[in-house]
Design an enzyme around this catalytic site. Structure first.
Site, short mmCIF file in Angstrom:
data_model
loop_
_atom_site.label_atom_id
_atom_site.label_comp_id
_atom_site.label_asym_id
_atom_site.label_seq_id
_atom_site.Cartn_x
_atom_site.Cartn_y
_atom_site.Cartn_z
CE1 TYR A 1 -4.15 5.59 5.89
CE2 TYR A 1 -4.55 4.87 3.63
CZ TYR A 1 -5.02 5.28 4.87
OH TYR A 1 -6.38 5.40 5.07
CG HIS B 1 -2.08 0.93 1.12
ND1 HIS B 1 -2.13 1.97 0.22
CD2 HIS B 1 -3.27 0.98 1.80
CE1 HIS B 1 -3.27 2.62 0.35
NE2 HIS B 1 -3.99 2.03 1.31
CG HIS C 1 -5.37 5.93 -0.89
ND1 HIS C 1 -6.08 4.76 -0.78
CD2 HIS C 1 -5.40 6.26 -2.22
CE1 HIS C 1 -6.53 4.38 -1.97
NE2 HIS C 1 -6.12 5.28 -2.85
#
Length: 373
Positions: free
Chosen positions: A182, A177, A180
């Site tokens: 993070y 990931h 977004h």
């Protein structure tokens, strides 16, 4: 176009096999990762296995799980989000993978560290600090801990251990990931990365942390075990943020990641149909494929007549046709399409789309997500 012809077209376009590393997928439909917080204590149970197995049985070619926390004290901000470490959680995930495979699907865990978006004092480890490349949050909230080189090594090791565990548990690949806002994305974005060492600076230097994670994971798993990298221009509550203002900047960001071992880029946009840069109709996934030659996954309000943020906030999402999506996939602008809210709401979305049962698609009503199984 008649309903019959539209159905045939959808089947022809979407029911094409595709390979990622050593993984052969039966079609081009991917389930996008969506956090639900249904894993008390961070352990996925039988209900989580059944939830994913239903989507596999419903025709999804590849499932990417909700974000799962890597083994680092500051990785998470909820004790109901699943973790990807510890014997109990890994046993639960093994059962999830087995259930999905029994239903005919493929599945990858999304490995996640929230970084500076962690809420101070939140579980699962209440006294863990908020950490980031420069201790700078996405917005104007309290500052956090600037990661040392030792901290960076620890987080890279946590992702690496999780990658190896995913293969050992029987998963079909992993997704990192990096989107977004993070932790990985905090290193990529100039707003949150103000470092003056080799992990900061220009866009290529800011990619070093992500590149080292990819390279370490690549060494920890089999050569044909797929590694996906999720990226985005936008950040949570910062929808106009951009990592790259031009194709050249995007290439400078993607090239080191591709060289480090990324098999496919999962390019998160709020509206998949919008062009990414002036002068071309290509969306973000289209540009990533063009610039790297790697496989790409596109995502962003597929199957909805309003964007996913509005649906999440409570507006009803009506089913829209996917003609524009099919046109882009017919010309191979990108390789796979990820479905989020529409598939969360309707486990049989893929089967209905592929077999002309669009009149049976379920609109997404407001305030339903917390109870979906």
């Amino acid at each position: 176009m008649t309903s019959s012809n539209a159905s045939t077209r959808a089947s022809d376009v979407l029911v094409r096999p595709f390979s990622l590393g050593g993984l052969d997928l039966p079609n081009r439909i991917v389930m996008a990762p969506m956090t639900r917080e249904f894993s008390p204590g961070g352990v996925p149970g039988a209900d989580v296995a059944a939830y994913y197995a239903r989507r596999a049985a419903g025709g999804v070619g590849l499932i990417i799980t909700e974000g799962t926390y890597v083994d680092h004290a500051s990785a998470g901000t909820s004790d109901r989000v699943p973790r990807f470490h510890g014997a109990d959680a890994l046993a639960g995930w093994t059962a999830v993978a087995e259930a999905v495979h029994a239903a005919g699907g493929a599945i990858m865990p999304q490995l996640w560290h929230v970084g500076m978006t962690r809420a101070a004092g939140a579980p699962p480890i209440a006294d863990a600090p908020r950490v980031g490349p420069s201790g700078i949050p996405l917005s104007g909230s309290a500052q956090g801990h600037t990661m040392t080189l030792s901290d960076i090594d620890d987080v890279i090791a946590a992702f690496t251990t999780a990658a190896a565990a995913a293969e050992a548990c029987g998963f079909d690949g992993i997704e990192l990931h990096g989107a977004h806002g993070y932790l990985i994305d905090q290193f990529l974005w100039s707003h949150t990365n103000r470092r003056d060492d080799s992990y900061g600076g220009d866009i290529t230097s800011r990619t070093r942390f992500a590149t080292e994670i990819v390279a370490a994971c690549r060494k920890a798993v089999s050569p044909d075990f797929p590694i996906l990298f999720r990226m985005s221009q936008w950040k949570s509550d910062h929808y106009q943020a951009r990592l790259a203002e031009s194709p050249a900047e995007l290439e400078a960001f993607l090239t080191p990641l591709a060289a480090a071992g990324v098999d496919a880029f999962h390019c998160s946009t709020r509206r998949f149909w919008l062009p990414e840069f002036e002068g071309s109709e290509l969306n973000l996934a289209g540009w990533a494929k063009k610039l790297t030659g790697k496989a790409t996954i596109s995502v962003g309000s597929v199957g909805l007549d309003n964007e996913f943020i509005e649906v999440f906030q409570g507006r009803t999402g009506r089913v829209s046709d996917i003609t524009g999506l099919l046109e882009r996939m017919e010309r191979d602008e990108f390789d796979l399409i990820a479905i989020g809210r529409a598939l969360l709401n309707d486990p049989l979305w893929a089967d209905k789309i592929l077999h002309g049962r669009t009149n049976e698609l379920t609109p997404i009503g407001p305030h339903k997500f917390a109870t979906l199984r």
